[in-house]
Structures are given as structure tokens and as C-alpha cells.
Design a protein around this motif. Sequence first.
Motif, short mmCIF file in Angstrom:
data_model
loop_
_atom_site.label_atom_id
_atom_site.label_comp_id
_atom_site.label_asym_id
_atom_site.label_seq_id
_atom_site.Cartn_x
_atom_site.Cartn_y
_atom_site.Cartn_z
N GLY A 162 -21.58 -4.80 -21.36
CA GLY A 162 -20.56 -5.25 -22.31
C GLY A 162 -20.83 -6.69 -22.69
N ILE A 163 -20.75 -7.01 -23.98
CA ILE A 163 -21.01 -8.36 -24.46
C ILE A 163 -19.78 -8.90 -25.17
CG2 ILE A 163 -22.46 -9.84 -25.91
CD1 ILE A 163 -24.69 -7.77 -25.66
N PHE A 164 -19.24 -9.98 -24.66
CA PHE A 164 -18.19 -10.72 -25.37
C PHE A 164 -18.88 -11.74 -26.27
CE2 PHE A 164 -15.43 -8.96 -22.17
CZ PHE A 164 -14.21 -8.85 -22.81
N GLY A 165 -18.76 -11.55 -27.57
CA GLY A 165 -19.39 -12.44 -28.52
C GLY A 165 -20.34 -11.68 -29.42
N ALA A 166 -20.00 -11.65 -30.71
CA ALA A 166 -20.84 -10.94 -31.69
C ALA A 166 -21.51 -11.91 -32.64
CB ALA A 166 -20.01 -9.92 -32.46
N GLY A 167 -21.82 -13.09 -32.11
CA GLY A 167 -22.56 -14.08 -32.90
C GLY A 167 -24.05 -13.87 -32.75
N LYS A 168 -24.81 -14.93 -32.98
CA LYS A 168 -26.27 -14.80 -32.98
C LYS A 168 -26.81 -14.46 -31.59
CE LYS A 168 -26.89 -17.78 -36.99
NZ LYS A 168 -27.35 -19.10 -37.50
N VAL A 169 -26.24 -15.07 -30.55
CA VAL A 169 -26.70 -14.79 -29.19
C VAL A 169 -26.33 -13.36 -28.79
CG1 VAL A 169 -26.45 -15.38 -26.75
CG2 VAL A 169 -26.67 -17.20 -28.46
N GLY A 170 -25.07 -13.01 -28.98
CA GLY A 170 -24.61 -11.69 -28.57
C GLY A 170 -25.34 -10.56 -29.27
N TYR B 67 -30.50 0.53 -22.84
CA TYR B 67 -29.16 0.34 -22.31
C TYR B 67 -28.09 0.79 -23.30
CZ TYR B 67 -30.97 -2.51 -18.47
OH TYR B 67 -31.62 -2.93 -17.35
N GLU B 68 -26.98 1.26 -22.76
CA GLU B 68 -25.78 1.46 -23.57
C GLU B 68 -25.08 0.11 -23.66
OE1 GLU B 68 -21.48 3.80 -23.49
OE2 GLU B 68 -23.09 4.43 -22.13
N VAL B 69 -24.78 -0.32 -24.89
CA VAL B 69 -24.23 -1.65 -25.11
C VAL B 69 -22.88 -1.53 -25.83
CG1 VAL B 69 -24.57 -3.90 -26.21
CG2 VAL B 69 -26.52 -2.68 -25.22
N VAL B 70 -21.89 -2.21 -25.29
CA VAL B 70 -20.56 -2.29 -25.90
C VAL B 70 -20.31 -3.75 -26.24
CG1 VAL B 70 -18.12 -1.73 -25.63
CG2 VAL B 70 -19.84 -0.40 -24.39
N LEU B 71 -19.83 -3.99 -27.45
CA LEU B 71 -19.74 -5.37 -27.94
C LEU B 71 -18.37 -5.60 -28.55
CD1 LEU B 71 -22.75 -7.00 -29.72
CD2 LEU B 71 -20.46 -7.48 -30.55
N THR B 72 -17.84 -6.78 -28.33
CA THR B 72 -16.59 -7.17 -28.99
C THR B 72 -16.74 -8.58 -29.53
OG1 THR B 72 -14.17 -7.16 -28.77
CG2 THR B 72 -15.41 -8.17 -26.98
N GLY B 73 -16.04 -8.86 -30.62
CA GLY B 73 -16.16 -10.17 -31.26
C GLY B 73 -14.80 -10.80 -31.48
N SER B 74 -14.81 -11.84 -32.26
CA SER B 74 -13.58 -12.54 -32.58
C SER B 74 -12.69 -11.69 -33.48
CB SER B 74 -13.91 -13.86 -33.29
OG SER B 74 -12.76 -14.41 -33.89
N ALA C 92 -16.01 -2.29 -29.50
CA ALA C 92 -14.83 -1.88 -28.76
C ALA C 92 -13.86 -3.04 -28.65
CB ALA C 92 -15.21 -1.38 -27.37
N SER C 93 -12.63 -2.75 -28.27
CA SER C 93 -11.66 -3.79 -27.98
C SER C 93 -12.03 -4.45 -26.65
CB SER C 93 -10.26 -3.20 -27.90
OG SER C 93 -10.14 -2.42 -26.72
N PRO C 94 -11.51 -5.64 -26.38
CA PRO C 94 -11.80 -6.27 -25.08
C PRO C 94 -11.43 -5.38 -23.89
CG PRO C 94 -10.89 -7.89 -26.58
CD PRO C 94 -10.79 -6.57 -27.28
N ASP C 95 -10.27 -4.73 -23.94
CA ASP C 95 -9.86 -3.87 -22.83
C ASP C 95 -10.81 -2.68 -22.67
OD1 ASP C 95 -7.74 -5.50 -22.28
OD2 ASP C 95 -6.24 -4.24 -23.27
N GLU C 96 -11.22 -2.08 -23.78
CA GLU C 96 -12.15 -0.95 -23.73
C GLU C 96 -13.49 -1.39 -23.17
OE1 GLU C 96 -10.45 1.62 -27.55
OE2 GLU C 96 -11.98 0.07 -27.84
#
Length: 217
Positions: free
Chosen positions: A8-16, A28-35, A55-59
Amino acid sequence: MTDRPVIGIFGAGKVGTALARLLVDAGYEVVLTGSPRQTALELLVGVVAPGARVASPDELVAAADLIIVAVPFGKVGTVPWASFEGKVVVDATNYWPPVDGHIAEIDADERSTSEIHAALNTGARVVKSLNHLGYHDMEDDAMPAGSPLRRALAVVGDDPEARRAVARVIDDLGFDAVDGGALANGRALEPGHPAFGRELSAAELSALLAAERVLAA
């Protein structure tokens, strides 16, 4: 933790999104959430990180075995640290005054920034890594295992098993992982310190981290 943990990645900017692309390519299976301010996030991720799921932060917390925090430093407080109990959490953030401005309480704190973040939930298994190379280097510098010019990335944290889990992911991303020991040693990876932004082999990075520990002692 399985050989292929859900990331899971918090941050959908350039790094994320750069990390998401590499992780998906590595299987890998990757789940991502942004601002919440990022509109049409699913469309954006579908273009810049195809294969990752929004996904949402909780998900994200519910689905992920390993979480990467890749938000701007000033947004760290918006991340749900209270939900990270028992999770391996990679702190890929950087406090950088030219970008963040000077934050008095951070400047006055003798701990590394990751130690400060780890205190937000002492049950989280925080590891500092993935912060000391640029997002553009993540894909450009990734190489297969055994390549003589393979770049090394440090992994520091107080939980040895968590360090090993992150090291396996780093190897799959195309980098040599160097175990740097305790989370306090993460200061050597921060902006203005020796390892930040430098292309180093595993041997060079190991020597640098050892020298920093001596200086700190």
C-alpha cells in the motif's frame, strides 16, 4: 508475510507513482491512495501506474501487508498512523527546509525524522528507506541482481524482521539492500547527510553507514 506482500502506498505524487510502476512490474499487488484534492485519481493512476489499484485510506490499510508513506513531509500528519498497528511501514519522506520551510519543532528535535514518525504509533514497525534517491532514479537506476553497477539502498529500523521484509522488496525493485541497523541511523539518509542522493554500491554504503554510527557515538 508472503513472498509477495500486498503493498500500500500513501501518496500518488511522483515518488508514489514511480514506486507503484516498479512494484507492479516486479509482480506485486499495489494499492495506492492520494490526496482528497487529487481529482480523477483513478484515471491518473491508470495512466501513470497501470496495474495499481486506487483505494480509500481505510481500504488500503486493510489490504496492505506493507505500507509505504510517500507523501510530502508537511502532509505526514494526514496519514492515519493510528491504523498502522503491527504493520511494516516504510517512511520514504524527507524533511527538506528549502521545500518545507523550517519547522521549529523538527529543527529542535535530536531524533531522526523517522523516529519522530514512529512515535506517532509505537506499534507500527517503521523502517526508513526509499527516501535517499530521486523518483527519476528509481526507474533509471534499477538493475537485475548481480549487476556490477547495481545501486544500493539502506534499510534502517528497530525491527529486524521488518528490515528483512523491506530488503526483499528493494531487491525485487532492482537495488541492493544494505541493513543499516536501528532506526536512529536513518539520519545518515536524510537531506544534507552523506548517503542522500549519492549513487553508492553496497560496500560503499555499508562503509558510510558504519562511519556515521561511529561519529554519532
